[in-house]
Design a protein around this motif. Sequence first.
Motif, PDB file in Angstrom:
ATOM      1  N   MET A   1       0.819  -1.182   0.019  1.00 35.14           N
ATOM      2  CA  MET A   1       0.189   0.027   0.075  1.00 35.14           C
ATOM      3  C   MET A   1       0.974   1.277   0.151  1.00 35.14           C
ATOM      4  O   MET A   1       2.102   1.255   0.774  1.00 35.14           O
ATOM      5  CB  MET A   1      -0.787   0.109   1.306  1.00 35.14           C
ATOM      6  CG  MET A   1      -1.944   1.061   1.156  1.00 35.14           C
ATOM      7  SD  MET A   1      -3.092   0.970   2.555  1.00 35.14           S
ATOM      8  CE  MET A   1      -4.105  -0.479   1.931  1.00 35.14           C
ATOM      9  N   ASP A   2       0.480   2.322  -0.823  1.00 39.04           N
ATOM     10  CA  ASP A   2       1.343   3.523  -0.967  1.00 39.04           C
ATOM     11  C   ASP A   2       0.696   4.548  -0.293  1.00 39.04           C
ATOM     12  O   ASP A   2      -0.506   4.729  -0.183  1.00 39.04           O
ATOM     13  CB  ASP A   2       1.514   3.722  -2.357  1.00 39.04           C
ATOM     14  CG  ASP A   2       2.607   4.854  -2.614  1.00 39.04           C
ATOM     15  OD1 ASP A   2       3.544   5.010  -1.704  1.00 39.04           O
ATOM     16  OD2 ASP A   2       2.439   5.646  -3.590  1.00 39.04           O
ATOM     17  N   PHE A   3       1.415   5.347   0.611  1.00 35.14           N
ATOM     18  CA  PHE A   3       1.024   6.705   1.494  1.00 35.14           C
ATOM     19  C   PHE A   3       1.698   7.577   1.238  1.00 35.14           C
ATOM     20  O   PHE A   3       2.926   7.423   0.879  1.00 35.14           O
ATOM     21  CB  PHE A   3       1.236   6.005   3.117  1.00 35.14           C
ATOM     22  CG  PHE A   3       0.667   4.905   3.422  1.00 35.14           C
ATOM     23  CD1 PHE A   3      -0.588   4.893   3.952  1.00 35.14           C
ATOM     24  CD2 PHE A   3       1.202   3.880   3.563  1.00 35.14           C
ATOM     25  CE1 PHE A   3      -1.222   3.997   4.374  1.00 35.14           C
ATOM     26  CE2 PHE A   3       0.535   2.621   4.021  1.00 35.14           C
ATOM     27  CZ  PHE A   3      -0.641   2.708   4.863  1.00 35.14           C
ATOM     28  N   ARG A  23      11.528   6.549   6.754  1.00 37.68           N
ATOM     29  CA  ARG A  23      11.063   5.778   7.944  1.00 37.68           C
ATOM     30  C   ARG A  23       9.634   5.947   8.141  1.00 37.68           C
ATOM     31  O   ARG A  23       9.080   4.818   8.659  1.00 37.68           O
ATOM     32  CB  ARG A  23      12.058   6.660   9.081  1.00 37.68           C
ATOM     33  CG  ARG A  23      11.781   5.709  10.244  1.00 37.68           C
ATOM     34  CD  ARG A  23      12.717   6.638  11.468  1.00 37.68           C
ATOM     35  NE  ARG A  23      12.531   7.831  11.745  1.00 37.68           N
ATOM     36  CZ  ARG A  23      11.515   8.350  12.667  1.00 37.68           C
ATOM     37  NH1 ARG A  23      10.959   7.599  13.546  1.00 37.68           N
ATOM     38  NH2 ARG A  23      11.561   9.692  12.917  1.00 37.68           N
ATOM     39  N   PHE A  24       9.002   6.900   8.276  1.00 31.75           N
ATOM     40  CA  PHE A  24       7.511   7.020   8.267  1.00 31.75           C
ATOM     41  C   PHE A  24       6.792   6.466   7.372  1.00 31.75           C
ATOM     42  O   PHE A  24       5.766   5.615   7.681  1.00 31.75           O
ATOM     43  CB  PHE A  24       7.126   8.660   8.623  1.00 31.75           C
ATOM     44  CG  PHE A  24       7.397   9.307   9.646  1.00 31.75           C
ATOM     45  CD1 PHE A  24       6.976   8.833  10.946  1.00 31.75           C
ATOM     46  CD2 PHE A  24       8.226  10.462   9.451  1.00 31.75           C
ATOM     47  CE1 PHE A  24       7.191   9.499  11.821  1.00 31.75           C
ATOM     48  CE2 PHE A  24       8.625  11.209  10.642  1.00 31.75           C
ATOM     49  CZ  PHE A  24       7.977  10.495  11.847  1.00 31.75           C
ATOM     50  N   GLN A  25       7.326   6.072   5.888  1.00 31.37           N
ATOM     51  CA  GLN A  25       6.663   5.310   5.205  1.00 31.37           C
ATOM     52  C   GLN A  25       6.853   3.850   5.414  1.00 31.37           C
ATOM     53  O   GLN A  25       5.745   2.984   5.718  1.00 31.37           O
ATOM     54  CB  GLN A  25       7.372   5.558   3.555  1.00 31.37           C
ATOM     55  CG  GLN A  25       6.969   4.749   2.650  1.00 31.37           C
ATOM     56  CD  GLN A  25       5.660   5.245   1.836  1.00 31.37           C
ATOM     57  OE1 GLN A  25       5.469   6.366   2.060  1.00 31.37           O
ATOM     58  NE2 GLN A  25       4.744   4.549   1.429  1.00 31.37           N
ATOM     59  N   CYS A  26       7.991   3.316   5.948  1.00 32.32           N
ATOM     60  CA  CYS A  26       8.089   1.795   6.429  1.00 32.32           C
ATOM     61  C   CYS A  26       7.158   1.774   7.619  1.00 32.32           C
ATOM     62  O   CYS A  26       6.546   0.714   7.747  1.00 32.32           O
ATOM     63  CB  CYS A  26       9.569   1.620   6.913  1.00 32.32           C
ATOM     64  SG  CYS A  26      10.791   1.716   5.630  1.00 32.32           S
ATOM     65  N   ASP A  27       6.984   2.750   8.477  1.00 32.64           N
ATOM     66  CA  ASP A  27       6.251   2.607   9.596  1.00 32.64           C
ATOM     67  C   ASP A  27       4.887   2.366   9.342  1.00 32.64           C
ATOM     68  O   ASP A  27       4.077   1.598   9.952  1.00 32.64           O
ATOM     69  CB  ASP A  27       6.222   3.705  10.861  1.00 32.64           C
ATOM     70  CG  ASP A  27       7.764   3.891  11.375  1.00 32.64           C
ATOM     71  OD1 ASP A  27       8.559   2.767  11.319  1.00 32.64           O
ATOM     72  OD2 ASP A  27       7.995   4.952  12.017  1.00 32.64           O
ATOM     73  N   MET A  28       4.052   2.950   8.450  1.00 29.38           N
ATOM     74  CA  MET A  28       2.988   3.260   8.012  1.00 29.38           C
ATOM     75  C   MET A  28       2.605   1.726   7.226  1.00 29.38           C
ATOM     76  O   MET A  28       1.455   1.524   7.506  1.00 29.38           O
ATOM     77  CB  MET A  28       2.722   4.397   7.021  1.00 29.38           C
ATOM     78  CG  MET A  28       2.489   5.700   7.602  1.00 29.38           C
ATOM     79  SD  MET A  28       1.094   5.963   9.127  1.00 29.38           S
ATOM     80  CE  MET A  28      -0.070   6.004   7.828  1.00 29.38           C
TER      81      MET A  28
END
Length: 88
Positions: A1-3, A23-28
């Motif tokens: 999923m892309d955020f 980092r936030f992309q990985c966390d989401m």
Amino acid sequence: MDFDIRKIAALAAFDINDADISRFQCDMEEIANMVSELPELDGETPIPDAMELRSDCVQSYPADRSELMKNAPKAVNGCFAVPRTVEY
């Protein structure tokens, strides 16, 4: 999923720098994967002991008002002063 991390940060009024985007992309993505692994519920069958709640108990704290108000960034007439949140 892309955020869209920048859009999420803007909606949350959160300042984010370019170094933290990945980092936030990985966390989401981890959060989305965790949520997708949750079991499906039909909405009618109760879940036994879904959550254990702690019992609330009132305890007195041996401090006077002046000691507590030392932590206040701003006080007015012995009360905590906070920014106005509702405009009228």
